[in-house]
Design a protein around this motif. Structure first.
Motif, PDB file in Angstrom:
ATOM      1  N   TYR A 251       0.873  -1.177   0.000  1.00  0.00           N
ATOM      2  CA  TYR A 251       0.000   0.000   0.000  1.00  0.00           C
ATOM      3  C   TYR A 251       0.912   1.229   0.000  1.00  0.00           C
ATOM      4  N   ASP A 252       0.593   2.245  -0.763  1.00  0.00           N
ATOM      5  CA  ASP A 252       1.433   3.439  -0.835  1.00  0.00           C
ATOM      6  C   ASP A 252       1.596   4.062   0.558  1.00  0.00           C
ATOM      7  N   ARG A 253       2.819   4.117   1.037  1.00  0.00           N
ATOM      8  CA  ARG A 253       3.048   4.549   2.417  1.00  0.00           C
ATOM      9  C   ARG A 253       2.705   6.015   2.657  1.00  0.00           C
ATOM     10  N   TYR A 254       2.917   6.850   1.670  1.00  0.00           N
ATOM     11  CA  TYR A 254       2.626   8.280   1.856  1.00  0.00           C
ATOM     12  C   TYR A 254       1.125   8.532   1.872  1.00  0.00           C
ATOM     13  N   GLU A 255       0.414   7.879   0.972  1.00  0.00           N
ATOM     14  CA  GLU A 255      -1.035   7.983   0.960  1.00  0.00           C
ATOM     15  C   GLU A 255      -1.621   7.364   2.227  1.00  0.00           C
ATOM     16  N   THR A 271      12.922   2.563  10.484  1.00  0.00           N
ATOM     17  CA  THR A 271      14.062   2.682   9.568  1.00  0.00           C
ATOM     18  C   THR A 271      14.759   1.329   9.424  1.00  0.00           C
ATOM     19  N   HIS A 272      15.390   1.157   8.269  1.00  0.00           N
ATOM     20  CA  HIS A 272      16.134  -0.078   7.991  1.00  0.00           C
ATOM     21  C   HIS A 272      17.561   0.203   7.544  1.00  0.00           C
ATOM     22  N   LYS A 273      17.705   1.025   6.476  1.00  0.00           N
ATOM     23  CA  LYS A 273      19.037   1.293   5.929  1.00  0.00           C
ATOM     24  C   LYS A 273      19.163   2.773   5.575  1.00  0.00           C
ATOM     25  N   PHE A 274      20.404   3.243   5.525  1.00  0.00           N
ATOM     26  CA  PHE A 274      20.675   4.649   5.247  1.00  0.00           C
ATOM     27  C   PHE A 274      21.708   4.769   4.123  1.00  0.00           C
ATOM     28  N   THR A 283      12.124   5.198   2.823  1.00  0.00           N
ATOM     29  CA  THR A 283      11.136   6.244   3.083  1.00  0.00           C
ATOM     30  C   THR A 283      11.761   7.618   2.937  1.00  0.00           C
ATOM     31  N   ASP A 284      11.144   8.483   2.155  1.00  0.00           N
ATOM     32  CA  ASP A 284      11.565   9.868   2.020  1.00  0.00           C
ATOM     33  C   ASP A 284      11.041  10.610   3.253  1.00  0.00           C
ATOM     34  N   PHE A 285      11.890  10.818   4.242  1.00  0.00           N
ATOM     35  CA  PHE A 285      11.449  11.401   5.509  1.00  0.00           C
ATOM     36  C   PHE A 285      10.949  12.828   5.348  1.00  0.00           C
ATOM     37  N   LEU A 286      11.564  13.596   4.471  1.00  0.00           N
ATOM     38  CA  LEU A 286      11.119  14.972   4.287  1.00  0.00           C
ATOM     39  C   LEU A 286       9.709  14.985   3.700  1.00  0.00           C
ATOM     40  N   LYS A 287       9.467  14.147   2.720  1.00  0.00           N
ATOM     41  CA  LYS A 287       8.135  14.049   2.123  1.00  0.00           C
ATOM     42  C   LYS A 287       7.122  13.555   3.155  1.00  0.00           C
ATOM     43  N   LEU A 332      18.502  11.972  11.615  1.00  0.00           N
ATOM     44  CA  LEU A 332      17.610  12.246  10.490  1.00  0.00           C
ATOM     45  C   LEU A 332      16.344  12.955  10.961  1.00  0.00           C
ATOM     46  N   LEU A 333      15.754  12.501  12.052  1.00  0.00           N
ATOM     47  CA  LEU A 333      14.546  13.140  12.583  1.00  0.00           C
ATOM     48  C   LEU A 333      14.821  14.580  13.011  1.00  0.00           C
ATOM     49  N   GLU A 334      15.947  14.806  13.637  1.00  0.00           N
ATOM     50  CA  GLU A 334      16.293  16.161  14.074  1.00  0.00           C
ATOM     51  C   GLU A 334      16.508  17.083  12.885  1.00  0.00           C
TER      52      GLU A 334
END
Length: 341
Positions: A251-255, A271-274, A283-287, A332-334
């Motif tokens: 399922y589209d994660r952003y939607e 999170t899994h990998k960077f 996952t595009d965290f900013l989006k 990343l969150l900060e």
């Protein structure tokens, strides 16, 4: 061209008249001017340490100090399995609470993976709901604001068996969930659900159940990494087998998060990998956080780093060790929080 406040007042003819700006502009204007910047507090999900906890290198009792001392995080999200059935042991709970109090930390949530409160069998469903009462009581004692439950059978998810028919499951889920919410309401506790597996990864189904229960202490916990609608069958029916499965349909994660946000009482930032720039590769965290910001969210965002345990079974996969992965997620969150403030 910019304009000073005095120039603006003069143009309105207010200064000479001795009038204030508030007397002529609507209240909403000042609400916009004084609106708080977008922000959120960071918590840590205990499953981030799953590998160490399952192997006996760490215990549930050590979770608070590890979180505080290694990562400077003060808000805790527990996982029921790591209590080892001691959630009804008052001495155990007292010691755990004392440790968190001494560290100045907040116990926020217990993620409960228990019997299926959405079971199609009414008798089993009732028993499942009642088995969750002790978790509500434990969470209340520890000072948590909520528990997280599942609307489905975790054993099916682990073995690759298809979930119950969606329509029947929705009715059973609404019934069991509502009864648990009624019990939790007596303690002023929230009972929230995440998109976890099976039917709950269909966000339209999940939101439909929330609408059916229509209780103020109900809510959702959007999880960035749990939108897989269908996975490959695990080679073995254990954690190693589960971690080795692949997502076939998602399922589209952003939607999905967008649809969940009106009911969100927390966020699980999985999170899994960077990559080399410190961005999560799935996952595009900013989006994602633009969606969260637009929804007006102000609560806790929990770090749930799964790369540590996946890396135990796939050491050449480029996964960071647990501590490094948690730190990378926090950084990343900060960064996202600052960019969107």
């Amino acid at each position: 061209m910019t304009q000073s406040r005095r120039d603006f007042l003069n143009q309105l003819g207010l200064t000479a008249a001795g009038l204030s700006l508030s007397s002529v502009l609507p209240t909403s204007t000042f609400a916009d001017m004084t609106a708080k910047k977008f922000s959120f507090d960071i918590s840590l999900a205990e499953f981030s340490f799953a590998g160490e906890l399952m192997s006996g290198k760490m215990t549930n009792m050590e979770f608070p100090a590890r979180t505080k001392n290694d990562f400077g995080i003060n808000v805790l999200e527990y996982v029921s399995m790591f209590f080892n059935n001691k959630h009804t042991d008052q001495a155990y709970l007292k010691e755990l609470k004392q440790r968190t109090d001494d560290l100045g930390m907040k116990n926020n949530l217990i993620m409960v993976d228990g019997a299926n409160i959405a079971d199609l069998d009414a008798t089993k469903r009732k028993q499942a709901v009642e088995s969750h009462y002790a978790w509500v009581d434990a969470a209340k004692y520890l000072g948590c604001s909520s528990i997280r439950v599942n609307l489905g059978d975790t054993s099916k998810a682990m073995t690759g068996v298809e979930d119950d028919p969606a329509d029947d499951a929705a009715k059973s889920a609404a019934d069991g969930y509502h009864k648990l919410l009624e019990y939790a309401a007596k303690s002023k506790m929230d009972v929230i659900v995440e998109n976890h597996f099976g039917n709950s990864t269909d966000i339209d189904w999940l939101v439909g159940v929330l609408k059916q229960v229509n209780m103020p202490n109900a809510g959702l916990l959007p999880d960035f990494g749990n939108f897989c609608r269908q996975r490959s069958k695990p080679e073995t029916n254990d954690i190693k087998g589960i971690m080795g499965t692949k997502c076939i349909k998602e399922y589209d994660r952003y939607e999905g998060v967008k649809k969940m946000m009106p009911y969100a009482k927390g966020i699980s930032a999985k999170t899994h990998k960077f990559d080399a720039a410190g961005n999560e590769t799935e996952t595009d965290f900013l989006k994602m956080f633009k969606i969260i910001k637009d929804a007006g969210f102000k609560g806790y965002v929990g770090i749930e780093y799964e790369g540590g345990i996946i890396g135990m079974y796939n050491p050449t996969g480029g996964y960071l060790p647990t501590n490094d992965g948690i730190k990378a997620t926090k950084t990343l969150l900060e960064r996202v929080r600052t960019e969107l403030a």
